[in-house]
Scaffold this motif. Structure first.
Motif, mmCIF file in Angstrom:
data_model
loop_
_atom_site.group_PDB
_atom_site.id
_atom_site.type_symbol
_atom_site.label_atom_id
_atom_site.label_comp_id
_atom_site.label_asym_id
_atom_site.label_seq_id
_atom_site.Cartn_x
_atom_site.Cartn_y
_atom_site.Cartn_z
ATOM 1 N N PHE A 1 0.713 -1.136 0.105
ATOM 2 C CA PHE A 1 -0.093 0.058 0.100
ATOM 3 C C PHE A 1 0.944 1.213 0.101
ATOM 4 O O PHE A 1 1.967 1.375 0.468
ATOM 5 C CB PHE A 1 -1.000 0.241 1.268
ATOM 6 N N VAL A 2 0.407 2.297 -0.718
ATOM 7 C CA VAL A 2 1.089 3.502 -0.725
ATOM 8 C C VAL A 2 -0.040 4.952 -0.452
ATOM 9 O O VAL A 2 -0.969 4.815 -1.393
ATOM 10 C CB VAL A 2 1.718 3.710 -1.944
ATOM 11 N N PHE A 3 0.180 5.477 0.329
ATOM 12 C CA PHE A 3 -0.696 6.794 0.839
ATOM 13 C C PHE A 3 0.162 8.041 0.646
ATOM 14 O O PHE A 3 1.225 7.877 1.324
ATOM 15 C CB PHE A 3 -1.471 6.400 1.993
ATOM 16 N N ALA A 4 -0.371 8.723 0.050
ATOM 17 C CA ALA A 4 0.691 10.124 -0.278
ATOM 18 C C ALA A 4 -0.349 11.370 -0.004
ATOM 19 O O ALA A 4 -1.605 11.176 0.032
ATOM 20 C CB ALA A 4 1.207 10.202 -1.358
ATOM 21 N N GLY A 5 0.341 12.455 0.283
ATOM 22 C CA GLY A 5 -0.564 13.640 0.080
ATOM 23 C C GLY A 5 -1.129 13.811 1.369
ATOM 24 O O GLY A 5 -2.220 14.600 1.390
ATOM 25 N N GLU A 6 -0.975 13.476 2.502
ATOM 26 C CA GLU A 6 -1.719 13.711 3.780
ATOM 27 C C GLU A 6 -0.986 14.706 4.487
ATOM 28 O O GLU A 6 -0.016 14.928 4.717
ATOM 29 C CB GLU A 6 -1.628 12.314 4.623
ATOM 30 N N PRO A 7 -1.961 15.735 5.032
ATOM 31 C CA PRO A 7 -1.451 16.840 5.790
ATOM 32 C C PRO A 7 -0.832 16.426 7.351
ATOM 33 O O PRO A 7 -1.495 15.721 7.731
ATOM 34 C CB PRO A 7 -2.609 17.798 6.012
ATOM 35 N N THR A 8 0.363 16.942 7.605
ATOM 36 C CA THR A 8 0.973 16.648 9.075
ATOM 37 C C THR A 8 0.204 17.808 9.850
ATOM 38 O O THR A 8 -0.341 18.815 9.478
ATOM 39 C CB THR A 8 2.504 16.995 9.035
ATOM 40 N N LYS A 9 0.309 17.678 11.122
ATOM 41 C CA LYS A 9 -0.325 18.321 12.274
ATOM 42 C C LYS A 9 0.427 19.852 12.184
ATOM 43 O O LYS A 9 -0.460 20.823 12.233
ATOM 44 C CB LYS A 9 -0.047 17.711 13.685
ATOM 45 N N VAL A 10 1.617 19.880 12.041
ATOM 46 C CA VAL A 10 2.368 21.187 12.295
ATOM 47 C C VAL A 10 2.107 21.741 10.732
ATOM 48 O O VAL A 10 1.633 23.028 10.576
ATOM 49 C CB VAL A 10 3.917 21.106 12.216
ATOM 50 N N GLY A 11 2.313 20.915 9.496
ATOM 51 C CA GLY A 11 1.847 21.735 8.134
ATOM 52 C C GLY A 11 0.532 22.118 8.070
ATOM 53 O O GLY A 11 0.368 23.256 7.437
ATOM 54 N N LYS B 1 17.600 17.517 5.624
ATOM 55 C CA LYS B 1 18.636 17.036 6.089
ATOM 56 C C LYS B 1 18.720 17.784 7.634
ATOM 57 O O LYS B 1 19.270 17.300 8.467
ATOM 58 C CB LYS B 1 19.879 17.429 5.273
ATOM 59 N N VAL B 2 17.943 18.782 7.784
ATOM 60 C CA VAL B 2 18.261 19.596 8.904
ATOM 61 C C VAL B 2 16.953 19.880 9.899
ATOM 62 O O VAL B 2 17.248 20.235 10.858
ATOM 63 C CB VAL B 2 18.760 21.060 8.734
ATOM 64 N N LEU B 3 15.964 19.557 9.167
ATOM 65 C CA LEU B 3 14.484 19.766 9.972
ATOM 66 C C LEU B 3 13.876 18.493 10.117
ATOM 67 O O LEU B 3 14.025 17.595 9.528
ATOM 68 C CB LEU B 3 13.353 20.831 8.966
ATOM 69 N N PRO B 4 13.310 18.566 11.469
ATOM 70 C CA PRO B 4 12.429 17.409 11.905
ATOM 71 C C PRO B 4 11.342 16.842 10.684
ATOM 72 O O PRO B 4 10.849 17.948 10.199
ATOM 73 C CB PRO B 4 12.046 17.423 13.163
ATOM 74 N N ARG B 5 10.889 15.789 10.787
ATOM 75 C CA ARG B 5 10.063 14.964 9.406
ATOM 76 C C ARG B 5 8.579 15.762 10.015
ATOM 77 O O ARG B 5 7.875 16.163 9.118
ATOM 78 C CB ARG B 5 9.929 13.843 9.311
ATOM 79 N N GLU B 6 8.462 16.131 11.098
ATOM 80 C CA GLU B 6 7.010 16.493 11.391
ATOM 81 C C GLU B 6 6.968 17.862 11.262
ATOM 82 O O GLU B 6 5.377 18.519 10.860
ATOM 83 C CB GLU B 6 6.788 16.510 13.029
ATOM 84 N N VAL B 7 7.814 18.694 10.619
ATOM 85 C CA VAL B 7 7.380 20.306 10.174
ATOM 86 C C VAL B 7 6.956 20.093 8.582
ATOM 87 O O VAL B 7 6.601 21.346 8.328
ATOM 88 C CB VAL B 7 8.785 21.174 10.467
#
Length: 317
Positions: free
Chosen positions: A167-177, A299-305
């Motif tokens: 399965f592959v799901f893309a384009g979902e919004p993160t909480k921060v984004g 490379k420098v920011l956490p993936r959550e942002v």
């Protein structure tokens, strides 16, 4: 097999009011409403630009590009993800599903126009109308955040996948984004719709009835957007559904900071005012900022942002 319901692009005031208390009804009404203009609104196409985008998202998540023999898209909308993956050689046979009859109708029409081997059904993601172990691949783009019970949907994904299927799901919004994207969108809409009330900028103003309809659609959109995701939490949901090799990645930071105001501005002014030059400016700038996201910020920011989260995994083989 029961016949699928017909699209309802002109909901009554009573239906819209009822939708505020019923997320699934809201999804049907909103997406039936948007189906006929959705591709134009979101600059969706079925040419090299979107083929490259779709296959790039798939590879970013899954690490491969198939080909997969038989695939289903969950919450397909107008078919953007699945049809472009088919054109890119990732998928051979495709099936579109969506809760909105209008979206399924448009997706099937798009598939026929492209000469692709595709069929589809109106479907609830929490009860997918296909047999166990039907598909080698299940995909989705910007769908999980519309589903009331995401864990139930992922259990259904596991059920309809063949052993070892992906399965592959893309384009979902993160909480921060989602926070900064919505804030930028609201600010851009306010600025564009107020600035065009005055002087020579009035030529850039849409008719008030179109702006009012867009505002009503936006209000309903707030009802259908049910979730934002923390990447680690989304991984846990997939693993809890019995899926393995689960991995979430994120993308678009600078690209999202640019893209959301641009898309909102495009929705607020007459499209004919913008032209091809604007479209190329927006696309090329987005490409450059995506490069910056991938080469520097990742490379420098956490993936959550980052704005988008993509998640992949497999059914145990």
């Amino acid at each position: 097999m029961a016949a699928d319901p017909t699209p309802n692009p002109h909901a009554t005031a009573e239906e819209v009011q009822a939708a505020y208390a019923d997320p699934k009804l809201a999804n049907v009404l909103y997406h039936d409403w948007e189906a006929g203009t959705y591709d134009e609104k979101w600059s969706i196409s079925y040419d090299e630009r979107c083929i490259t985008y779709a296959t790039g998202r798939f590879k970013a998540a899954a690490g491969d590009v198939g080909p997969y023999e038989n695939a289903m898209e969950l919450g397909s909308g107008t078919g953007f993800f699945l049809l472009n993956l088919m054109q890119g050689g990732v998928i051979k046979k495709g099936h579109v599903t969506d809760l909105s009859p209008g979206m399924v109708e448009v997706a099937l029409r798009n598939g026929r126009a492209l000469g692709l081997d595709v069929d589809g059904r109106v479907a609830d993601a929490e009860g997918i109308p296909y047999e166990d172990e039907s598909f080698d691949l299940v995909v989705g783009h910007a769908v999980l955040h519309h589903i009331p019970d995401v864990p139930a949907a992922m259990r259904e994904v596991r059920r309809v996948l063949k052993p070892g299927g992906r399965f592959v799901f893309a384009g979902e919004p993160t909480k921060v984004g989602d926070k900064y994207a919505r804030g930028l969108g609201r600010a851009t809409w306010w600025l564009a719709t107020n600035a065009t009330k005055f002087g020579p900028l009035q030529a850039w103003r849409k008719p008030q009835e179109e702006l009012d309809e867009s505002s009503r659609a936006a209000a309903l959109e707030a009802v259908v957007d049910l979730h934002t995701f923390d990447p680690s939490d989304l991984e846990d949901v997939c693993r809890s559904a019995g899926l393995v090799d689960v991995r979430a990645t994120t993308e678009e930071f600078a690209a999202a900071l640019f893209g959301w105001p641009v898309r909102t501005f495009e929705a607020a002014v007459p499209r004919e005012k913008l032209g091809f030059g604007w479209a190329m400016f927006a696309y090329r700038t987005w490409q450059r900022l995506t490069w910056l996201d991938e080469r520097v910020f990742a490379k420098v920011l956490p993936r959550e942002v980052f704005y988008n989260v993509l998640v992949t995994g497999r059914k145990p083989g």
